[in-house]
Design a protein around this motif. Structure first.
Motif, PDB file in Angstrom:
ATOM      1  N   LEU A   1      59.139  10.692  65.809  1.00 14.99           N
ATOM      2  CA  LEU A   1      57.870  10.113  66.265  1.00 14.99           C
ATOM      3  C   LEU A   1      57.915   8.587  66.142  1.00 14.99           C
TER       4      LEU A   1
ATOM      5  N   LEU B   1      52.435  17.577  63.402  1.00 12.40           N
ATOM      6  CA  LEU B   1      52.078  16.477  64.308  1.00 12.40           C
ATOM      7  C   LEU B   1      50.687  15.939  63.989  1.00 12.40           C
TER       8      LEU B   1
ATOM      9  N   VAL C   1      60.463  13.938  70.537  1.00 10.35           N
ATOM     10  CA  VAL C   1      59.704  14.065  69.286  1.00 10.35           C
ATOM     11  C   VAL C   1      60.117  15.309  68.507  1.00 10.35           C
TER      12      VAL C   1
END
Length: 239
Positions: free
Chosen positions: A12, A50, A231
Motif C-alpha cells: 500500500l 485494508l 496492493v
C-alpha cells in the motif's frame, strides 16, 4: 503486526508513493486521486486489514464473491464499488452493499438498478462504463457502451429515481485504435467526461487506471484508480 498485514502495508505504501509521484509529475494534488483497492478473489480478512490501514474504497466484480464478503465486513467504514459486468438478475444483491456501480452500460440495467434502489430506499452512484473499443453494435469486448451512447444513457441515469450520475469509467482496451495506448485512451475518457459535465456538472468522477497503468490515468486526469495486484499481490490461482 501479522505477516499478511505487514505485506499489505508495504504494498500500500508503494502504491501510495506511485500515485503521489504521478500527481507531482502531472501538477496535481494527491487528494485529487482516490485509491480503490480491488479485492476480488481475496478473503474478507484482507478487506479488514485494508480498513485498518486506512483504505476507504474497495471494489469487486462478481456478486457471488462480493455479497458474502461485504456482509462479513458490513461494520467497516467502507464504500463498496461494483466494477464487473452486471446482469440484471444480480441487481437486487448488488444494491444491498454497493454504494457505486461503475459498470452501467445499458438502459435495462439502469431500470433494474433504479427499481431496486427505490425499493430499498438507497441512493446508488452510477458510472457509465465507456468502451473505447466499441464495435458497430456500440458494445466493447469488456462491456461498456461506445462514446456515442453516453448522452442518452447519462440522461436515463440522471432522471432515474434512486440513482445518481457520478461520472465515467473505462478499462484500457486490448483491441482497436487504443490498444497499447493507455495514455491516449484515458485522455479520450477525460474529453468525454468534459462533454458530460456540460449537461451534468456533478458527474465529475473519472475511474481509470489499474496496477499497470495508474500513472497514465493520473496524468490524464483520472479522479479514481482501481488497484488490485499491486496492493494485494498476485491473485491466488493466477500464477
Amino acid at each position: 503486526m501479522t505477516d499478511r498485514k505487514a505485506q499489505i502495508a508495504r504494498n500500500l505504501t508503494q502504491v501510495e508513493e506511485r500515485i503521489t509521484a504521478a500527481c507531482v509529475a502531472a501538477g496535481r494534488k494527491r487528494e485529487e486521486v482516490t485509491l480503490i483497492v480491488v479485492t476480488k478473489t481475496y478473503p474478507a480478512s484482507d478487506v479488514r486489514i485494508l480498513s485498518e490501514l486506512g483504505v476507504r474504497h474497495v471494489a469487486e466484480n462478481r456478486d457471488q464473491d462480493a455479497a458474502p464478503k461485504a456482509a462479513e465486513c458490513s461494520g467497516l467504514p467502507l464504500t463498496w464499488h461494483f466494477v464487473g459486468q452486471l446482469q440484471t438478475n444480480k441487481v437486487r444483491s448488488v444494491v444491498g452493499y454497493a454504494g457505486i456501480v461503475q459498470s452501467v452500460d445499458r438502459a435495462r440495467l439502469v431500470t433494474a438498478l433504479s427499481k431496486e434502489a427505490v425499493r430499498t430506499g438507497r441512493e446508488v452512484g452510477c458510472l457509465i462504463q465507456i468502451a473505447l473499443d466499441a464495435d458497430e453494435s456500440g458494445r466493447g469486448a469488456r462491456g461498456g457502451v461506445g462514446p456515442d451512447g453516453i448522452e442518452e444513457l447519462g440522461e436515463l441515469v440522471a432522471k432515474a429515481p434512486g440513482l445518481r450520475l457520478d461520472g465515467l469509467m473505462t478499462v484500457a482496451p486490448l483491441t482497436g485504435p487504443y490498444a497499447g495506448r493507455e495514455q491516449a485512451a484515458f485522455e479520450r475518457l477525460m474529453d468525454l467526461s468534459t462533454d458530460l459535465r456540460r449537461t451534468h456538472p456533478a458527474a465529475n468522477m473519472v475511474s481509470a487506471g489499474m496496477s499497470s497503468d495508474l500513472e497514465q490515468a493520473v496524468a490524464a486526469g483520472a479522479t479514481h484508480v482501481r488497484v488490485g495486484t499491486a496492493v494485494l499481490g498476485v491473485r491466488p490461482g493466477l500464477g
